[in-house]
Scaffold this motif. Structure first.
Motif, PDB file in Angstrom:
ATOM      1  N   UNK A  37       0.824  -1.195   0.000  1.00  0.00           N
ATOM      2  CA  UNK A  37       0.000   0.000   0.000  1.00  0.00           C
ATOM      3  C   UNK A  37       0.868   1.259   0.000  1.00  0.00           C
ATOM      4  N   UNK A  38       1.920   1.263   0.802  1.00  0.00           N
ATOM      5  CA  UNK A  38       2.825   2.409   0.841  1.00  0.00           C
ATOM      6  C   UNK A  38       3.547   2.568  -0.499  1.00  0.00           C
ATOM      7  N   UNK A  39       3.981   1.475  -1.094  1.00  0.00           N
ATOM      8  CA  UNK A  39       4.629   1.551  -2.405  1.00  0.00           C
ATOM      9  C   UNK A  39       3.658   2.097  -3.454  1.00  0.00           C
ATOM     10  N   UNK A  40       2.410   1.703  -3.374  1.00  0.00           N
ATOM     11  CA  UNK A  40       1.401   2.215  -4.302  1.00  0.00           C
ATOM     12  C   UNK A  40       1.180   3.712  -4.097  1.00  0.00           C
ATOM     13  N   UNK A  41       1.165   4.143  -2.836  1.00  0.00           N
ATOM     14  CA  UNK A  41       1.007   5.567  -2.544  1.00  0.00           C
ATOM     15  C   UNK A  41       2.164   6.361  -3.149  1.00  0.00           C
ATOM     16  N   UNK A  46       4.421  10.245  -5.826  1.00  0.00           N
ATOM     17  CA  UNK A  46       5.816  10.575  -6.120  1.00  0.00           C
ATOM     18  C   UNK A  46       6.342   9.648  -7.225  1.00  0.00           C
ATOM     19  N   UNK A  47       5.744   9.734  -8.424  1.00  0.00           N
ATOM     20  CA  UNK A  47       6.100   8.781  -9.474  1.00  0.00           C
ATOM     21  C   UNK A  47       7.582   8.778  -9.828  1.00  0.00           C
ATOM     22  N   UNK A  72      -3.558   3.319 -12.032  1.00  0.00           N
ATOM     23  CA  UNK A  72      -3.546   3.854 -10.673  1.00  0.00           C
ATOM     24  C   UNK A  72      -3.308   2.682  -9.738  1.00  0.00           C
ATOM     25  N   UNK A  73      -2.198   2.722  -9.052  1.00  0.00           N
ATOM     26  CA  UNK A  73      -1.874   1.649  -8.126  1.00  0.00           C
ATOM     27  C   UNK A  73      -2.510   1.940  -6.775  1.00  0.00           C
ATOM     28  N   UNK A  74      -3.186   0.940  -6.239  1.00  0.00           N
ATOM     29  CA  UNK A  74      -3.841   1.095  -4.949  1.00  0.00           C
ATOM     30  C   UNK A  74      -4.036  -0.287  -4.345  1.00  0.00           C
ATOM     31  N   UNK A  75      -3.837  -0.390  -3.056  1.00  0.00           N
ATOM     32  CA  UNK A  75      -4.112  -1.627  -2.331  1.00  0.00           C
ATOM     33  C   UNK A  75      -5.354  -1.370  -1.498  1.00  0.00           C
ATOM     34  N   UNK A  76      -6.349  -2.198  -1.681  1.00  0.00           N
ATOM     35  CA  UNK A  76      -7.605  -2.016  -0.951  1.00  0.00           C
ATOM     36  C   UNK A  76      -8.330  -3.344  -0.845  1.00  0.00           C
ATOM     37  N   UNK A  77      -9.343  -3.342  -0.039  1.00  0.00           N
ATOM     38  CA  UNK A  77     -10.175  -4.531   0.119  1.00  0.00           C
ATOM     39  C   UNK A  77     -11.170  -4.598  -1.040  1.00  0.00           C
ATOM     40  N   UNK A 116      -7.045  -0.371   4.164  1.00  0.00           N
ATOM     41  CA  UNK A 116      -5.997   0.609   3.851  1.00  0.00           C
ATOM     42  C   UNK A 116      -6.121   1.807   4.779  1.00  0.00           C
ATOM     43  N   UNK A 117      -4.980   2.395   5.095  1.00  0.00           N
ATOM     44  CA  UNK A 117      -5.011   3.565   5.978  1.00  0.00           C
ATOM     45  C   UNK A 117      -5.254   4.828   5.177  1.00  0.00           C
TER      46      UNK A 117
END
Length: 117
Positions: A37-41, A46-47, A72-77, A116-117
């Motif tokens: 999730x942090x890497x996706x953020x 900050x590409x 768009x990279x995102x980690x989610x349920x 996700x936070x």
């Protein structure tokens, strides 16, 4: 012929784990998902920083930056919209006679495992 995007399906990567791992190492799995999730953020916000990992990824920075324009990279349920989309895909496969009946996929998913936070 239509692409998956034409019928409302977007590229999704699912993270999978054996039930034994889910049961024995849930904290480790959540830590892995937090890192993803942090890497996706970082990739979203900050590409240039994310693209600078070319030594590890072996992907040229300019190609990585181009990819970030398209995804768009995102980690989610899972969301209810995901389940509705999967249900439409299952019905399509039955309608096209690819499957005799829809596969009961929902019991195989761990909805609510990661927030996700």
């Amino acid at each position: 012929m239509m692409s998956s995007a034409d019928v409302g399906y977007r590229d999704t990567i699912l993270v999978t784990a054996a039930d034994s791992v889910l049961q024995s190492r849930p904290d480790d799995l959540r830590a892995m998902l937090r890192a993803m999730s942090e890497a996706s953020r970082i990739a979203r916000e900050e590409p240039a920083r994310a693209a600078a990992v070319k030594e590890i990824a072996k992907i040229p920075e300019e190609l990585t930056l181009k990819i970030f324009e398209d995804i768009t990279l995102r980690v989610r349920d899972f969301s209810e919209a995901n389940f509705e989309s999967y249900d439409r895909i299952a019905r399509f496969l039955v309608d096209q006679k690819v499957l005799e009946q829809p596969i009961a996929y929902r019991p195989m998913l761990q909805n609510g495992f990661f927030k996700a936070s």
